[in-house]
Design a protein around this motif. Sequence first.
Motif, PDB file in Angstrom:
ATOM      1  N   PHE A  21       0.899  -1.372  -0.129  1.00 60.69           N
ATOM      2  CA  PHE A  21       0.051   0.094   0.210  1.00 60.69           C
ATOM      3  C   PHE A  21       0.972   1.076  -0.034  1.00 60.69           C
ATOM      4  O   PHE A  21       0.694   2.108  -0.697  1.00 60.69           O
ATOM      5  CB  PHE A  21      -0.858  -0.058   1.043  1.00 60.69           C
ATOM      6  N   LEU A  22       1.943   1.206   0.734  1.00 63.39           N
ATOM      7  CA  LEU A  22       2.841   2.244   0.706  1.00 63.39           C
ATOM      8  C   LEU A  22       3.408   2.689  -0.689  1.00 63.39           C
ATOM      9  O   LEU A  22       3.328   3.807  -1.031  1.00 63.39           O
ATOM     10  CB  LEU A  22       4.066   2.166   1.727  1.00 63.39           C
ATOM     11  N   ALA A  23       3.715   1.572  -1.283  1.00 62.61           N
ATOM     12  CA  ALA A  23       4.248   1.704  -2.628  1.00 62.61           C
ATOM     13  C   ALA A  23       3.226   2.416  -3.644  1.00 62.61           C
ATOM     14  O   ALA A  23       3.504   2.817  -4.964  1.00 62.61           O
ATOM     15  CB  ALA A  23       4.895   0.428  -3.231  1.00 62.61           C
ATOM     16  N   ARG A  24       1.984   2.402  -3.361  1.00 63.12           N
ATOM     17  CA  ARG A  24       0.877   2.705  -4.376  1.00 63.12           C
ATOM     18  C   ARG A  24       0.244   3.899  -3.907  1.00 63.12           C
ATOM     19  O   ARG A  24      -0.934   4.413  -4.217  1.00 63.12           O
ATOM     20  CB  ARG A  24       0.058   1.619  -4.543  1.00 63.12           C
ATOM     21  N   GLY A  25       1.091   4.796  -2.909  1.00 63.23           N
ATOM     22  CA  GLY A  25       0.705   5.937  -2.575  1.00 63.23           C
ATOM     23  C   GLY A  25      -0.237   6.210  -1.564  1.00 63.23           C
ATOM     24  O   GLY A  25      -0.768   7.199  -1.329  1.00 63.23           O
ATOM     25  N   TRP A  26      -0.541   5.177  -0.663  1.00 58.89           N
ATOM     26  CA  TRP A  26      -1.489   5.388   0.424  1.00 58.89           C
ATOM     27  C   TRP A  26      -0.658   5.870   1.809  1.00 58.89           C
ATOM     28  O   TRP A  26       0.701   5.595   1.957  1.00 58.89           O
ATOM     29  CB  TRP A  26      -2.011   3.781   0.766  1.00 58.89           C
ATOM     30  N   ASN A  27      -1.450   6.507   2.607  1.00 57.63           N
ATOM     31  CA  ASN A  27      -0.944   6.751   4.071  1.00 57.63           C
ATOM     32  C   ASN A  27      -0.980   5.304   4.683  1.00 57.63           C
ATOM     33  O   ASN A  27      -2.190   4.904   4.781  1.00 57.63           O
ATOM     34  CB  ASN A  27      -1.702   7.579   4.735  1.00 57.63           C
ATOM     35  N   VAL A  28      -0.032   4.754   5.390  1.00 56.04           N
ATOM     36  CA  VAL A  28       0.012   3.594   6.017  1.00 56.04           C
ATOM     37  C   VAL A  28       0.202   3.729   7.529  1.00 56.04           C
ATOM     38  O   VAL A  28       1.136   4.335   7.996  1.00 56.04           O
ATOM     39  CB  VAL A  28       1.075   2.545   5.440  1.00 56.04           C
ATOM     40  N   ILE A  29      -0.508   3.208   8.395  1.00 51.14           N
ATOM     41  CA  ILE A  29      -0.301   3.039   9.715  1.00 51.14           C
ATOM     42  C   ILE A  29      -0.046   1.763   9.980  1.00 51.14           C
ATOM     43  O   ILE A  29      -1.064   0.751   9.939  1.00 51.14           O
ATOM     44  CB  ILE A  29      -1.653   3.493  10.479  1.00 51.14           C
ATOM     45  N   ALA A  30       1.197   1.467  10.281  1.00 52.12           N
ATOM     46  CA  ALA A  30       1.691  -0.013  10.321  1.00 52.12           C
ATOM     47  C   ALA A  30       1.841  -0.136  11.763  1.00 52.12           C
ATOM     48  O   ALA A  30       2.688   0.499  12.716  1.00 52.12           O
ATOM     49  CB  ALA A  30       3.069  -0.084   9.645  1.00 52.12           C
ATOM     50  N   THR A  31       1.385  -1.269  12.370  1.00 48.77           N
ATOM     51  CA  THR A  31       1.128  -1.407  14.074  1.00 48.77           C
ATOM     52  C   THR A  31       1.771  -2.688  14.214  1.00 48.77           C
ATOM     53  O   THR A  31       1.539  -3.664  13.312  1.00 48.77           O
ATOM     54  CB  THR A  31      -0.252  -1.316  14.549  1.00 48.77           C
ATOM     55  N   MET A  32       2.547  -2.853  15.124  1.00 52.50           N
ATOM     56  CA  MET A  32       3.116  -4.089  16.039  1.00 52.50           C
ATOM     57  C   MET A  32       3.350  -3.948  17.336  1.00 52.50           C
ATOM     58  O   MET A  32       3.181  -2.726  17.865  1.00 52.50           O
ATOM     59  CB  MET A  32       4.276  -4.303  15.139  1.00 52.50           C
ATOM     60  N   ARG A  33       3.440  -4.955  17.970  1.00 54.76           N
ATOM     61  CA  ARG A  33       3.552  -5.030  19.357  1.00 54.76           C
ATOM     62  C   ARG A  33       4.938  -4.165  19.858  1.00 54.76           C
ATOM     63  O   ARG A  33       4.940  -3.612  20.710  1.00 54.76           O
ATOM     64  CB  ARG A  33       3.844  -6.449  20.046  1.00 54.76           C
ATOM     65  N   THR A  34       6.081  -4.426  19.084  1.00 51.83           N
ATOM     66  CA  THR A  34       7.163  -3.876  19.101  1.00 51.83           C
ATOM     67  C   THR A  34       7.692  -3.405  17.957  1.00 51.83           C
ATOM     68  O   THR A  34       8.098  -3.752  17.114  1.00 51.83           O
ATOM     69  CB  THR A  34       8.394  -4.611  19.681  1.00 51.83           C
ATOM     70  N   PRO A  35       7.431  -1.743  17.879  1.00 55.25           N
ATOM     71  CA  PRO A  35       7.674  -1.045  16.393  1.00 55.25           C
ATOM     72  C   PRO A  35       9.287  -1.174  16.230  1.00 55.25           C
ATOM     73  O   PRO A  35      10.132  -1.133  17.220  1.00 55.25           O
ATOM     74  CB  PRO A  35       7.494   0.381  16.771  1.00 55.25           C
ATOM     75  N   ASP A  36       9.492  -1.274  14.901  1.00 54.38           N
ATOM     76  CA  ASP A  36      10.704  -1.442  14.398  1.00 54.38           C
ATOM     77  C   ASP A  36      10.614  -0.788  12.938  1.00 54.38           C
ATOM     78  O   ASP A  36      10.200  -1.173  12.048  1.00 54.38           O
ATOM     79  CB  ASP A  36      10.887  -2.965  14.157  1.00 54.38           C
ATOM     80  N   ALA A  37      11.340   0.329  13.050  1.00 54.50           N
ATOM     81  CA  ALA A  37      11.297   1.214  11.843  1.00 54.50           C
ATOM     82  C   ALA A  37      12.401   0.960  10.842  1.00 54.50           C
ATOM     83  O   ALA A  37      12.190   1.294   9.722  1.00 54.50           O
ATOM     84  CB  ALA A  37      11.838   2.712  12.512  1.00 54.50           C
ATOM     85  N   ASP A  38      12.945  -0.130  10.799  1.00 58.42           N
ATOM     86  CA  ASP A  38      13.854  -0.587   9.793  1.00 58.42           C
ATOM     87  C   ASP A  38      13.285  -1.576   9.059  1.00 58.42           C
ATOM     88  O   ASP A  38      13.719  -1.926   8.049  1.00 58.42           O
ATOM     89  CB  ASP A  38      15.127  -1.322  10.618  1.00 58.42           C
ATOM     90  N   LEU A  39      11.955  -1.843   9.410  1.00 57.23           N
ATOM     91  CA  LEU A  39      11.323  -2.794   8.767  1.00 57.23           C
ATOM     92  C   LEU A  39      10.650  -2.546   7.273  1.00 57.23           C
ATOM     93  O   LEU A  39      10.397  -3.266   6.391  1.00 57.23           O
ATOM     94  CB  LEU A  39      10.308  -3.683   9.378  1.00 57.23           C
ATOM     95  N   LEU A  40      10.326  -1.243   7.285  1.00 58.28           N
ATOM     96  CA  LEU A  40       9.772  -0.529   6.233  1.00 58.28           C
ATOM     97  C   LEU A  40      10.528   0.555   5.870  1.00 58.28           C
ATOM     98  O   LEU A  40      11.297   1.121   6.347  1.00 58.28           O
ATOM     99  CB  LEU A  40       8.497  -0.272   6.741  1.00 58.28           C
ATOM    100  N   PRO A  41      10.337   1.104   4.331  1.00 58.91           N
ATOM    101  CA  PRO A  41      11.088   1.871   3.737  1.00 58.91           C
ATOM    102  C   PRO A  41      10.668   3.350   4.301  1.00 58.91           C
ATOM    103  O   PRO A  41       9.346   3.432   4.665  1.00 58.91           O
ATOM    104  CB  PRO A  41      10.513   1.985   2.384  1.00 58.91           C
ATOM    105  N   ARG A  42      11.710   4.377   4.543  1.00 55.88           N
ATOM    106  CA  ARG A  42      11.236   5.672   5.090  1.00 55.88           C
ATOM    107  C   ARG A  42      10.331   6.414   4.308  1.00 55.88           C
ATOM    108  O   ARG A  42      10.478   6.228   3.082  1.00 55.88           O
ATOM    109  CB  ARG A  42      12.622   6.305   5.319  1.00 55.88           C
ATOM    110  N   SER A  43       9.139   7.125   4.838  1.00 61.88           N
ATOM    111  CA  SER A  43       8.261   7.634   4.056  1.00 61.88           C
ATOM    112  C   SER A  43       7.560   8.547   4.690  1.00 61.88           C
ATOM    113  O   SER A  43       7.059   8.273   6.000  1.00 61.88           O
ATOM    114  CB  SER A  43       7.244   6.732   3.048  1.00 61.88           C
ATOM    115  N   PRO A  44       7.353   9.855   4.298  1.00 62.39           N
ATOM    116  CA  PRO A  44       6.360  10.777   5.153  1.00 62.39           C
ATOM    117  C   PRO A  44       4.887  10.161   5.174  1.00 62.39           C
ATOM    118  O   PRO A  44       4.164  10.570   6.001  1.00 62.39           O
ATOM    119  CB  PRO A  44       6.453  11.938   4.296  1.00 62.39           C
ATOM    120  N   ARG A  45       4.577   9.152   4.280  1.00 63.47           N
ATOM    121  CA  ARG A  45       3.206   8.527   4.236  1.00 63.47           C
ATOM    122  C   ARG A  45       3.075   7.348   5.368  1.00 63.47           C
ATOM    123  O   ARG A  45       2.140   6.776   5.379  1.00 63.47           O
ATOM    124  CB  ARG A  45       2.630   8.216   3.094  1.00 63.47           C
TER     125      ARG A  45
END
Length: 249
Positions: A21-45
């Motif tokens: 969804f991030l690659a297709r222009g959506w704003n993405v709220i990605a949730t997980m028990r222990t957040p890890d910023a390195d799992l997903l590409p950096r994006s203001p969305r």
Amino acid sequence: MQTILITGTSSGYGLETARYFLARGWNVIATMRTPDADLLPRSPRLCILPLDVTSEESIVAAVEAAGPVDALVNNAGIGVVGAFEATPMAHIRKVFDTNTFGVMAMCQAVIPQMRERRSGVIVNVTSSVTLAAMPLAAAYTASKQAIEGFTGSLAHELGHFGIRAKLVEPGYGPTTRFAQNSGVRIEDLIPPAYADFADPIFASFANPALTTTPGDVAEVVWMSVHDTSDRLRFPAGEDAVALHRSRFG
């Protein structure tokens, strides 16, 4: 620009769906028990939030931080593989707390905002075990079957307000963390009396004829989010599609 909230994005289907969804222009709220910023590409969305779907306090905090969402994907889940008679009720309750009650709680948390806007879509990720029951997974199957019935009812109930409810039914994906979060070892749940029955089943798990990839699931979640028809079920993966066809034609 639309916003999607996805649960269970630390691995597997949830992680790939967030990327999709991030690659297709959506704003993405990605949730997980222990957040890890390195799992997903950096994006203001992209916004990564902590979320434990078994905690009401955690759900409230995450939904408030996310703000208005156009789509909710309930993907977080855990599994227990083993003979039912050997599976402690504590573990069975843990499976239902995440797979069933966690999904219901997330739905309750976002429905009011969608109802007020008279728009939105809820996608509940279940499993192909709801199409053909899998042995040695009775508790897991029951927890997912409950969500199938729940979502079907929800689709009728919320359609009046312009909210769509969908099911995505992934097939067998050997790379997912099926039972890692349950806190119980598979070998502890196979009594000696079940060995002859269980051994060939586990062998078939190790060499499946067809498998479902995270990419398969992400693509079908995308399809279900954008589907405006009354269609409820969306199998994901060749094996799930085959099972769906054999059951529903």
